[in-house]
Design an enzyme around this catalytic site. Structure first.
Site, PDB file in Angstrom:
ATOM      1  N   CYS A   1       3.407   3.496   8.817  1.00 12.19           N
ATOM      2  CA  CYS A   1       3.651   4.730   8.068  1.00 12.19           C
ATOM      3  C   CYS A   1       4.527   5.678   8.879  1.00 12.19           C
ATOM      4  O   CYS A   1       4.210   5.993  10.028  1.00 12.19           O
ATOM      5  CB  CYS A   1       2.325   5.404   7.721  1.00 12.19           C
TER       6      CYS A   1
ATOM      7  N   GLY B   1       7.164  -2.334  -2.743  1.00  8.19           N
ATOM      8  CA  GLY B   1       6.536  -1.030  -2.888  1.00  8.19           C
ATOM      9  C   GLY B   1       7.218  -0.160  -3.918  1.00  8.19           C
ATOM     10  O   GLY B   1       6.892  -0.189  -5.103  1.00  8.19           O
ATOM     11  N   ARG B   2       8.213   0.608  -3.463  1.00  2.39           N
ATOM     12  CA  ARG B   2       8.817   1.618  -4.342  1.00  2.39           C
ATOM     13  C   ARG B   2       9.441   1.018  -5.599  1.00  2.39           C
ATOM     14  O   ARG B   2       9.455   1.663  -6.651  1.00  2.39           O
ATOM     15  CB  ARG B   2       9.866   2.410  -3.554  1.00  2.39           C
TER      16      ARG B   2
ATOM     17  N   ASN C   1       9.372  -6.763   4.047  1.00  8.77           N
ATOM     18  CA  ASN C   1       9.215  -5.560   3.227  1.00  8.77           C
ATOM     19  C   ASN C   1      10.421  -4.654   3.435  1.00  8.77           C
ATOM     20  O   ASN C   1      10.967  -4.587   4.524  1.00  8.77           O
ATOM     21  CB  ASN C   1       7.912  -4.858   3.638  1.00  8.77           C
ATOM     22  N   GLY C   2      10.824  -3.982   2.346  1.00 12.85           N
ATOM     23  CA  GLY C   2      11.903  -3.016   2.443  1.00 12.85           C
ATOM     24  C   GLY C   2      13.077  -3.344   1.540  1.00 12.85           C
ATOM     25  O   GLY C   2      13.743  -4.369   1.723  1.00 12.85           O
ATOM     26  N   ASP C   3      13.304  -2.491   0.532  1.00 15.75           N
ATOM     27  CA  ASP C   3      14.471  -2.589  -0.356  1.00 15.75           C
ATOM     28  C   ASP C   3      14.522  -3.888  -1.161  1.00 15.75           C
ATOM     29  O   ASP C   3      15.602  -4.369  -1.508  1.00 15.75           O
ATOM     30  CB  ASP C   3      15.774  -2.443   0.436  1.00 15.75           C
TER      31      ASP C   3
ATOM     32  N   PRO D   1       0.842  -1.200   0.000  1.00 16.65           N
ATOM     33  CA  PRO D   1       0.000   0.000   0.000  1.00 16.65           C
ATOM     34  C   PRO D   1       0.875   1.247   0.000  1.00 16.65           C
ATOM     35  O   PRO D   1       1.745   1.390   0.850  1.00 16.65           O
ATOM     36  CB  PRO D   1      -0.788  -0.129   1.312  1.00 16.65           C
ATOM     37  N   MET D   2       0.650   2.134  -0.960  1.00 16.56           N
ATOM     38  CA  MET D   2       1.407   3.387  -1.046  1.00 16.56           C
ATOM     39  C   MET D   2       0.433   4.519  -1.336  1.00 16.56           C
ATOM     40  O   MET D   2      -0.273   4.495  -2.357  1.00 16.56           O
ATOM     41  CB  MET D   2       2.478   3.300  -2.141  1.00 16.56           C
TER      42      MET D   2
ATOM     43  N   LYS E   1       0.548  -4.179   9.433  1.00 14.87           N
ATOM     44  CA  LYS E   1       1.831  -3.766   8.860  1.00 14.87           C
ATOM     45  C   LYS E   1       2.531  -2.847   9.851  1.00 14.87           C
ATOM     46  O   LYS E   1       1.941  -1.868  10.322  1.00 14.87           O
ATOM     47  CB  LYS E   1       1.643  -3.055   7.518  1.00 14.87           C
TER      48      LYS E   1
END
EC number: 1.3.1.-
Length: 321
Positions: free
Chosen positions: A100, A224-225, A200-202, A16-17, A139
């Site tokens: 967040c 995500g990104r 999650n992350g990188d 989710p972004m 999350k």
């Protein structure tokens, strides 16, 4: 991987972004191989439920795949009510945002700020789980700061409250998105709880995806990104996980086809008066690899007509061919 009675088609989830994972982007990620795509964060504040912004962010029963809605807030009763409203509108899973790092969210004691208050976390989780008959997930980040990592405590609390899957971003709130994500904390949580854990992350490419799965033992990955302007990353990662081989780079013609379809969906979803503005950031992400100088992006961002955007993109790709 299962979340409640839902069986995901694979272990890759679109994160989710805010301002990004709207309905067009979720559908695109699903088509590009994501096993699930989570909605943009929705506030639990009842004053905003009937705004156009919230209406557009809600899931719809005709969306492809498992419909997962993320909600955020700090009041247990409001969070429970928000969960019920979203389930009534089509949500099949409710995800609670306690990760967040944005200041405007944390100032309201929501998002990752809640990690400082385990008692309130317990109240919120219990209220939401008891309010709906669909799976509820959570999350989080690894903690508020590197000096105060409490993700194991929160994970155990979440499991005891009936949370059915836990996503952990490998940074603390104070880290924001600086530095590199760390996976030791995610690995420790996975070794502590029995509910599914999502790392999650990188996670930026197939090799990193394989390495994070192997190191953490996580049940799934949330991306995500790295999917911004590159939604086919899910297909690339899944192919590598299945075969150990890398897919060739996406052909330019296929990039054009996906981008054109995405922009048209944005125009249709938001309407011509707003869709062209939303499209600008997505075009910028898609073209980072193909437009090393910013001249076209600056020109594109000055366009204030939906049809002119499509014409400009067609001409741009013709010049590249």
């Amino acid at each position: 991987m299962r979340i409640g009675h839902f069986q995901l088609t694979n272990c890759l989830i679109a994160a989710p972004m805010a301002g990004i994972t709207d309905r067009p982007f979720r559908a695109l990620c699903h088509g590009m191989g994501a096993g699930m795509a989570v909605s943009e964060m929705l506030s639990s504040n009842p004053e905003v439920w009937r705004t156009d912004k919230s209406r557009l962010r809600m899931v719809h029963v005709d969306e492809p795949g498992i419909r997962n809605v993320q909600i955020a807030g700090n009041d247990p009763d409001e969070m429970a009510a928000a969960a019920r409203i979203n389930v009534a509108s089509g949500a099949q899973i409710i995800d609670i945002n306690m990760g967040c790092p944005a200041k405007k969210v944390n100032r309201k004691l929501a998002g990752s700020a809640l990690l400082q208050h385990p008692d309130l976390v317990k109240q919120i989780l219990s209220a939401v789980v008891n309010a709906v008959d669909v799976p509820v997930t959570l999350k989080i980040r690894t903690g508020w700061s590197p000096e105060h990592r409490n993700c194991i405590e929160i994970a155990q609390l979440a499991e005891n409250c009936g949370i059915q899957a836990l996503t952990i971003h490998g940074r603390t709130r104070s880290c924001l998105f600086n530095g590199e994500a760390e996976y030791d904390s995610i690995r420790a949580v996975k070794q502590t709880v029995s509910i599914p854990v999502i790392a999650n992350g990188d996670i930026t490419d197939p090799h990193k995806a394989r390495a994070v799965l192997d190191y953490t033992g996580a049940d799934a990955l949330m991306i995500g990104r790295a999917a911004q302007g590159r939604p086919w990353i899910f297909r690339e990662i899944q192919h590598y996980l299945d075969t150990g081989e890398l897919l060739p780079p996406m052909p330019l013609g296929e990039v054009q086809r996906l981008l054109d379809g995405h922009i048209r969906e944005l125009h249709d979803f938001y309407g011509p008066g707003k869709g062209f503005r939303i499209a600008r950031k997505h075009v910028s992400w898609y073209l980072q690899e193909h437009a090393p100088n910013d001249q076209f992006r600056r020109t594109f961002n000055a366009i204030e007509d939906a049809s002119e955007q499509l014409e400009a993109l067609e001409a741009y790709f013709e010049n590249l061919a």
